[in-house]
Design a protein around this motif. Structure first.
Motif, PDB file in Angstrom:
ATOM      1  N   HIS A  37       4.205  -0.365  -0.973  1.00  0.00           N
ATOM      2  CA  HIS A  37       5.268  -1.316  -0.621  1.00  0.00           C
ATOM      3  C   HIS A  37       6.275  -0.656   0.318  1.00  0.00           C
ATOM      4  O   HIS A  37       6.659  -1.230   1.346  1.00  0.00           O
ATOM      5  CB  HIS A  37       6.012  -1.783  -1.879  1.00  0.00           C
ATOM      6  N   LEU A  38       6.698   0.537  -0.058  1.00  0.00           N
ATOM      7  CA  LEU A  38       7.692   1.234   0.754  1.00  0.00           C
ATOM      8  C   LEU A  38       7.117   1.605   2.121  1.00  0.00           C
ATOM      9  O   LEU A  38       7.810   1.530   3.135  1.00  0.00           O
ATOM     10  CB  LEU A  38       8.183   2.477   0.008  1.00  0.00           C
ATOM     11  N   GLY A  39       5.851   1.985   2.154  1.00  0.00           N
ATOM     12  CA  GLY A  39       5.210   2.306   3.425  1.00  0.00           C
ATOM     13  C   GLY A  39       5.193   1.118   4.369  1.00  0.00           C
ATOM     14  O   GLY A  39       5.473   1.260   5.564  1.00  0.00           O
ATOM     15  N   PHE A  40       4.868  -0.073   3.844  1.00  0.00           N
ATOM     16  CA  PHE A  40       4.921  -1.278   4.673  1.00  0.00           C
ATOM     17  C   PHE A  40       6.340  -1.511   5.186  1.00  0.00           C
ATOM     18  O   PHE A  40       6.544  -1.864   6.345  1.00  0.00           O
ATOM     19  CB  PHE A  40       4.461  -2.506   3.889  1.00  0.00           C
ATOM     20  N   THR A  41       7.314  -1.309   4.321  1.00  0.00           N
ATOM     21  CA  THR A  41       8.711  -1.468   4.736  1.00  0.00           C
ATOM     22  C   THR A  41       9.040  -0.508   5.868  1.00  0.00           C
ATOM     23  O   THR A  41       9.660  -0.898   6.866  1.00  0.00           O
ATOM     24  CB  THR A  41       9.661  -1.238   3.548  1.00  0.00           C
ATOM     25  N   VAL A  45      10.417  -1.511   9.692  1.00  0.00           N
ATOM     26  CA  VAL A  45      11.744  -1.153  10.212  1.00  0.00           C
ATOM     27  C   VAL A  45      11.669  -0.049  11.272  1.00  0.00           C
ATOM     28  O   VAL A  45      12.687   0.465  11.708  1.00  0.00           O
ATOM     29  CB  VAL A  45      12.728  -0.753   9.084  1.00  0.00           C
ATOM     30  N   GLY A  46      10.445   0.300  11.666  1.00  0.00           N
ATOM     31  CA  GLY A  46      10.292   1.276  12.737  1.00  0.00           C
ATOM     32  C   GLY A  46      10.275   2.723  12.309  1.00  0.00           C
ATOM     33  O   GLY A  46      10.311   3.616  13.156  1.00  0.00           O
ATOM     34  N   GLU A  47      10.208   2.980  11.025  1.00  0.00           N
ATOM     35  CA  GLU A  47      10.147   4.357  10.512  1.00  0.00           C
ATOM     36  C   GLU A  47       8.689   4.795  10.418  1.00  0.00           C
ATOM     37  O   GLU A  47       8.151   5.056   9.342  1.00  0.00           O
ATOM     38  CB  GLU A  47      10.825   4.426   9.138  1.00  0.00           C
ATOM     39  N   HIS A  48       8.027   4.884  11.583  1.00  0.00           N
ATOM     40  CA  HIS A  48       6.588   5.111  11.610  1.00  0.00           C
ATOM     41  C   HIS A  48       6.184   6.473  11.071  1.00  0.00           C
ATOM     42  O   HIS A  48       5.148   6.590  10.400  1.00  0.00           O
ATOM     43  CB  HIS A  48       6.049   4.905  13.025  1.00  0.00           C
ATOM     44  N   GLU A  49       6.945   7.498  11.351  1.00  0.00           N
ATOM     45  CA  GLU A  49       6.590   8.833  10.845  1.00  0.00           C
ATOM     46  C   GLU A  49       6.680   8.875   9.318  1.00  0.00           C
ATOM     47  O   GLU A  49       5.821   9.454   8.657  1.00  0.00           O
ATOM     48  CB  GLU A  49       7.478   9.915  11.469  1.00  0.00           C
ATOM     49  N   ARG A  50       7.699   8.258   8.765  1.00  0.00           N
ATOM     50  CA  ARG A  50       7.801   8.242   7.300  1.00  0.00           C
ATOM     51  C   ARG A  50       6.710   7.366   6.692  1.00  0.00           C
ATOM     52  O   ARG A  50       6.196   7.664   5.617  1.00  0.00           O
ATOM     53  CB  ARG A  50       9.186   7.809   6.843  1.00  0.00           C
ATOM     54  N   ALA A  51       6.310   6.308   7.374  1.00  0.00           N
ATOM     55  CA  ALA A  51       5.175   5.511   6.888  1.00  0.00           C
ATOM     56  C   ALA A  51       3.922   6.378   6.820  1.00  0.00           C
ATOM     57  O   ALA A  51       3.158   6.312   5.850  1.00  0.00           O
ATOM     58  CB  ALA A  51       4.947   4.305   7.795  1.00  0.00           C
ATOM     59  N   SER A 126      -5.022   1.066  11.364  1.00  0.00           N
ATOM     60  CA  SER A 126      -5.020   0.264  12.590  1.00  0.00           C
ATOM     61  C   SER A 126      -3.949   0.744  13.564  1.00  0.00           C
ATOM     62  O   SER A 126      -4.150   0.748  14.778  1.00  0.00           O
ATOM     63  CB  SER A 126      -4.783  -1.214  12.268  1.00  0.00           C
ATOM     64  N   ARG A 127      -2.812   1.160  13.026  1.00  0.00           N
ATOM     65  CA  ARG A 127      -1.704   1.604  13.870  1.00  0.00           C
ATOM     66  C   ARG A 127      -1.933   3.005  14.428  1.00  0.00           C
ATOM     67  O   ARG A 127      -1.560   3.302  15.558  1.00  0.00           O
ATOM     68  CB  ARG A 127      -0.400   1.574  13.074  1.00  0.00           C
ATOM     69  N   THR A 128      -2.544   3.885  13.607  1.00  0.00           N
ATOM     70  CA  THR A 128      -2.618   5.301  13.982  1.00  0.00           C
ATOM     71  C   THR A 128      -4.010   5.764  14.394  1.00  0.00           C
ATOM     72  O   THR A 128      -4.125   6.774  15.093  1.00  0.00           O
ATOM     73  CB  THR A 128      -2.175   6.187  12.808  1.00  0.00           C
ATOM     74  N   GLY A 129      -5.042   5.093  13.911  1.00  0.00           N
ATOM     75  CA  GLY A 129      -6.406   5.554  14.153  1.00  0.00           C
ATOM     76  C   GLY A 129      -6.833   6.692  13.237  1.00  0.00           C
ATOM     77  O   GLY A 129      -7.954   7.191  13.351  1.00  0.00           O
ATOM     78  N   GLU A 130      -5.968   7.091  12.320  1.00  0.00           N
ATOM     79  CA  GLU A 130      -6.272   8.203  11.412  1.00  0.00           C
ATOM     80  C   GLU A 130      -7.377   7.789  10.433  1.00  0.00           C
ATOM     81  O   GLU A 130      -7.201   6.880   9.637  1.00  0.00           O
ATOM     82  CB  GLU A 130      -5.014   8.611  10.638  1.00  0.00           C
ATOM     83  N   PRO A 131      -8.543   8.462  10.483  1.00  0.00           N
ATOM     84  CA  PRO A 131      -9.674   8.056   9.649  1.00  0.00           C
ATOM     85  C   PRO A 131      -9.423   8.170   8.142  1.00  0.00           C
ATOM     86  O   PRO A 131      -9.978   7.387   7.370  1.00  0.00           O
ATOM     87  CB  PRO A 131     -10.808   8.995  10.067  1.00  0.00           C
TER      88      PRO A 131
END
Length: 141
Positions: A37-41, A45-51, A126-131
């Motif tokens: 849930h927090l990761g989606f949040t 909100v643009g906190e991609h590194e923390r996601a 989908s966002r990062t391509g990280e397998p």
């Protein structure tokens, strides 16, 4: 303001995980489901590194599941600050344990607590391509 509150009280920066039961300064547990849930949040909100950091924690904790693919078919959502899965709870534990342990050999389990991390990891892939995100989502399924 809502994000700031959640970030301050319900995000454990030491483990990069979402917590539940009580706020960070009290009696809490890290949780894979809550982390999703927090990761989606964080993504919204643009906190991609923390996601990504949260995603990495979920990958780590799913890899530690001892019974997910054994005849026991048990999945543990909670873990401590040392990244140790919480595999049992005292009967007098005051916290809500509805989805803490999912027993795949029994009906009426909290299956949704598996689906949310799967969805988050698929989006993160989908966002990062990280397998590893997609591989972990598939492992949960």
């Amino acid at each position: 303001r809502a994000f700031e509150y959640v970030d301050r009280h319900w995000y454990n920066a030491a483990t990069h995980a979402g917590i539940l039961q009580e706020p960070l300064d009290m009696r809490y547990e890290n949780c894979i489901f809550t982390s999703a849930h927090l990761g989606f949040t964080m993504l919204h909100v643009g906190e991609h590194e923390r996601a990504r950091l949260i995603g990495d924690t979920i990958v780590k904790m799913v890899a530690k599941q001892p019974h997910m693919h054994s005849p026991a078919l048990t999945y543990y959502n909670r873990f401590d600050d040392n990244f140790v899965l919480l595999t049992s709870f005292s009967p007098d534990d005051p916290g809500v344990k509805l989805a803490a342990i999912v027993d795949g050999t029994k009906p009426d389990q909290c299956w949704w607590s598996l689906g949310y991390p799967v969805a988050f990891l698929a989006h993160l892939h989908s966002r990062t391509g990280e397998p590893s995100y997609l591989q972990t989502a598939e492992a949960i399924l």
